[in-house]
Design a protein around this motif. Structure first.
Motif, mmCIF file in Angstrom:
data_model
loop_
_atom_site.group_PDB
_atom_site.id
_atom_site.type_symbol
_atom_site.label_atom_id
_atom_site.label_comp_id
_atom_site.label_asym_id
_atom_site.label_seq_id
_atom_site.Cartn_x
_atom_site.Cartn_y
_atom_site.Cartn_z
ATOM 1 N N GLN A 312 0.824 -1.210 0.000
ATOM 2 C CA GLN A 312 0.000 0.000 0.000
ATOM 3 C C GLN A 312 0.862 1.265 0.000
ATOM 4 O OE1 GLN A 312 -3.900 -0.850 2.414
ATOM 5 N NE2 GLN A 312 -2.243 -1.901 3.473
ATOM 6 N N ALA A 313 2.134 1.103 -0.385
ATOM 7 C CA ALA A 313 3.062 2.227 -0.557
ATOM 8 C C ALA A 313 3.266 3.026 0.725
ATOM 9 C CB ALA A 313 2.595 3.142 -1.695
ATOM 10 N N VAL A 314 3.307 2.338 1.856
ATOM 11 C CA VAL A 314 3.585 2.991 3.135
ATOM 12 C C VAL A 314 5.082 2.869 3.421
ATOM 13 C CG1 VAL A 314 3.151 2.968 5.621
ATOM 14 C CG2 VAL A 314 1.292 2.434 4.018
ATOM 15 N N PRO A 315 5.811 3.979 3.575
ATOM 16 C CA PRO A 315 7.239 3.895 3.913
ATOM 17 C C PRO A 315 7.448 3.099 5.196
ATOM 18 C CG PRO A 315 6.664 6.116 3.238
ATOM 19 C CD PRO A 315 5.373 5.373 3.378
ATOM 20 N N THR A 316 8.343 2.130 5.141
ATOM 21 C CA THR A 316 8.433 1.131 6.210
ATOM 22 C C THR A 316 9.872 0.858 6.588
ATOM 23 O OG1 THR A 316 6.401 0.066 5.430
ATOM 24 C CG2 THR A 316 7.858 -1.263 6.817
ATOM 25 N N LEU A 317 10.100 0.767 7.889
ATOM 26 C CA LEU A 317 11.382 0.323 8.434
ATOM 27 C C LEU A 317 11.159 -1.050 9.061
ATOM 28 C CD1 LEU A 317 14.360 0.776 9.285
ATOM 29 C CD2 LEU A 317 13.483 1.898 11.346
ATOM 30 N N VAL A 318 11.936 -2.034 8.611
ATOM 31 C CA VAL A 318 11.792 -3.400 9.102
ATOM 32 C C VAL A 318 12.931 -3.727 10.060
ATOM 33 C CG1 VAL A 318 11.639 -5.836 8.471
ATOM 34 C CG2 VAL A 318 10.647 -4.096 6.959
ATOM 35 N N LEU A 319 12.554 -4.246 11.214
ATOM 36 C CA LEU A 319 13.532 -4.811 12.133
ATOM 37 C C LEU A 319 13.767 -6.254 11.693
ATOM 38 C CD1 LEU A 319 12.164 -3.336 15.440
ATOM 39 C CD2 LEU A 319 14.513 -3.119 14.651
ATOM 40 N N GLU A 363 11.067 10.188 2.806
ATOM 41 C CA GLU A 363 9.713 9.761 2.429
ATOM 42 C C GLU A 363 9.446 9.962 0.945
ATOM 43 O OE1 GLU A 363 5.021 10.639 3.625
ATOM 44 O OE2 GLU A 363 6.627 11.936 4.389
ATOM 45 N N ALA A 364 9.819 11.094 0.401
ATOM 46 C CA ALA A 364 9.549 11.377 -1.018
ATOM 47 C C ALA A 364 10.298 10.394 -1.923
ATOM 48 C CB ALA A 364 9.942 12.816 -1.357
ATOM 49 N N LEU A 365 11.543 10.098 -1.584
ATOM 50 C CA LEU A 365 12.330 9.134 -2.362
ATOM 51 C C LEU A 365 11.691 7.751 -2.323
ATOM 52 C CD1 LEU A 365 14.920 8.172 -3.857
ATOM 53 C CD2 LEU A 365 15.954 7.861 -1.580
ATOM 54 N N ILE A 366 11.249 7.336 -1.148
ATOM 55 C CA ILE A 366 10.632 6.015 -1.002
ATOM 56 C C ILE A 366 9.339 5.945 -1.805
ATOM 57 C CG2 ILE A 366 9.601 4.406 0.656
ATOM 58 C CD1 ILE A 366 11.587 5.615 2.748
ATOM 59 N N LYS A 367 8.531 7.001 -1.735
ATOM 60 C CA LYS A 367 7.288 7.043 -2.503
ATOM 61 C C LYS A 367 7.578 6.974 -4.010
ATOM 62 C CE LYS A 367 3.967 7.907 0.673
ATOM 63 N NZ LYS A 367 2.677 7.177 0.789
ATOM 64 N N GLN A 368 8.654 7.626 -4.427
ATOM 65 C CA GLN A 368 9.030 7.575 -5.836
ATOM 66 C C GLN A 368 9.382 6.146 -6.261
ATOM 67 O OE1 GLN A 368 12.215 10.262 -6.923
ATOM 68 N NE2 GLN A 368 12.632 9.160 -8.829
#
Length: 397
Positions: A312-319, A363-368
């Motif tokens: 769903q294009a949510v910027p995410t950090l994974v542990l 955030e903008a880079l990740i969305k891109q």
């Protein structure tokens, strides 16, 4: 329905792990018109979260009652016999009563675990094929280091198809000489549709950071305290230095051995007085996906929470504490650096906060990157349909 036209899913742990539920729901999105048997270790959990609306839920193994004579005998045999085939034969009696058609092993991490679990699936794969069924493994992560085991390679060669859900596993399997029956395909949970559910009012008041943590497995249990302390520090930073709210999202509830509820309840109790932290109730995987999709950022220990947020294009950090999280991030973003933070790197309690700051700043880079890659990546899941139907059509050859 003719037996050879039947699709069955096996190795499904149950919907107490909503990642397993999400995989099953994703597979059903592909085979919406098929009647599918779902063989589950824990059928009660699948009825609880309404998978019986999509599948015929069947017991996968004999679950003997605690302290029953059958369970005692099973325990003795399991400890004393080098060849476990007698134990396995009795375990899978419910499953072996009516073998036929195509069998989808809900693989996930099943082959990451060594010892008895892997030998059980060796045995089961052989039995299904001996009785005329065809086995397909999906969506698989297999530790590359284990692919030097000749017994594992011999077993993998007997699957009609193996779908690696990330490129690290795929490339490892190809290097091990298994190119004939190996394919790359993202996790089917990527195409599970979210189901609308009620959101806390906090979602209407401010931007939200979703967080999922809990107990660890696969030999990484020792890092839990670092994960928890870093998460406390992250929430303190969010509340003190930003305007965001926090949604604590449970995902796994497999007794005490693998559980999110205890950790998230403790965090909620600590921060609830701020009125900016909410604890999401445990609910169906597709409802949790809806909640996750309404978050602005996600921080998670669970791979299938990241699948719901990525899709769903949510910027995410994974542990991350396994190969799968690195592989999925690498396939989506070209690298897992900054997107996956190893649980073994959290000795400093602000490490997670610093990594979260990078996600927000970029955030903008990740969305891109989502705009450029996500649709093409998710569309690869649909290749499963034709491949599996081809195996069904040629079952008698």
């Amino acid at each position: 329905m003719k037996m050879e036209d039947r699709i069955s899913i096996y190795g499904h742990y149950g919907s107490c792990n909503h990642g397993n539920e999400a995989i099953a729901r994703g597979i059903k999105e592909l085979f919406v018109n098929d009647d599918i048997n779902l063989y589950s270790y824990n059928p009660d959990t699948d009825f609880k979260y309404q998978l019986d609306q999509l599948f015929k839920i069947l017991p996968f193994i004999n679950n003997y009652k605690r302290f029953s004579i059958q369970r005692i005998i099973k325990g003795i045999l399991n400890r004393t016999l080098k060849d476990k085939s007698i134990v396995y034969k009795n375990m899978i009696k419910p499953f072996m009563q009516d073998i036929g058609g195509v069998y989808l092993l809900e693989a996930g991490d099943q082959y990451c675990e060594g010892g008895d679990l892997r030998s059980f699936y060796y045995y089961l794969n052989k039995q299904i094929n001996n009785y005329g069924g065809k086995t397909i493994m999906l969506p698989a992560t297999i530790n590359v280091s284990s692919l030097e085991d000749i017994n594992l390679i011999n077993d993998l060669e007997t699957y009609s198809l193996i779908y690696a859900r990330e490129s690290i596993t795929y490339e490892g399997l190809i290097k091990a000489g298994l190119s004939k029956n190996v394919r790359y395909c993202p996790d089917p949970a990527f195409i599970m549709n979210p189901k609308v559910c009620k959101l806390p009012n906090l979602f209407n008041e401010r931007k939200i950071v979703g967080i999922t943590i809990g107990s660890l497995s696969q030999g990484k249990e020792m890092y839990y305290d670092d994960v928890y302390k870093n998460t406390e520090s992250l929430i303190s930073y969010i509340l003190n230095e930003t305007e965001y709210g926090v949604a604590l999202v449970p995902h796994v509830n497999v007794a005490s051995s693998l559980n999110d509820s205890t950790s998230l309840q403790q965090l909620y109790d600590k921060f609830s007085s701020t009125q900016r932290v909410v604890l999401i109730p445990e609910q169906r995987a597709d409802e949790q996906k809806f909640v996750i999709g309404k978050c602005n950022f996600m921080v998670t220990l669970r791979t299938h929470v990241s699948v719901s947020s990525y899709s769903q294009a949510v910027p995410t950090l994974v542990l991350g504490y396994s190969q799968k999280s690195k592989g999925i991030a690498k396939d989506l973003f070209g690298t897992y650096d900054n997107y996956v933070l190893g649980v073994d790197t959290l000795s400093k309690k602000n490490k997670l906060t610093d990594s979260f700051k990078w996600i927000v700043k970029n955030e903008a880079l990740i969305k891109q990157k989502f705009d450029e890659n996500l649709d093409q990546y998710i569309n690869k899941v649909y290749k499963l349909y034709d491949d599996i139907n081809n195996i069904k059509e040629n079952l008698d050859e």
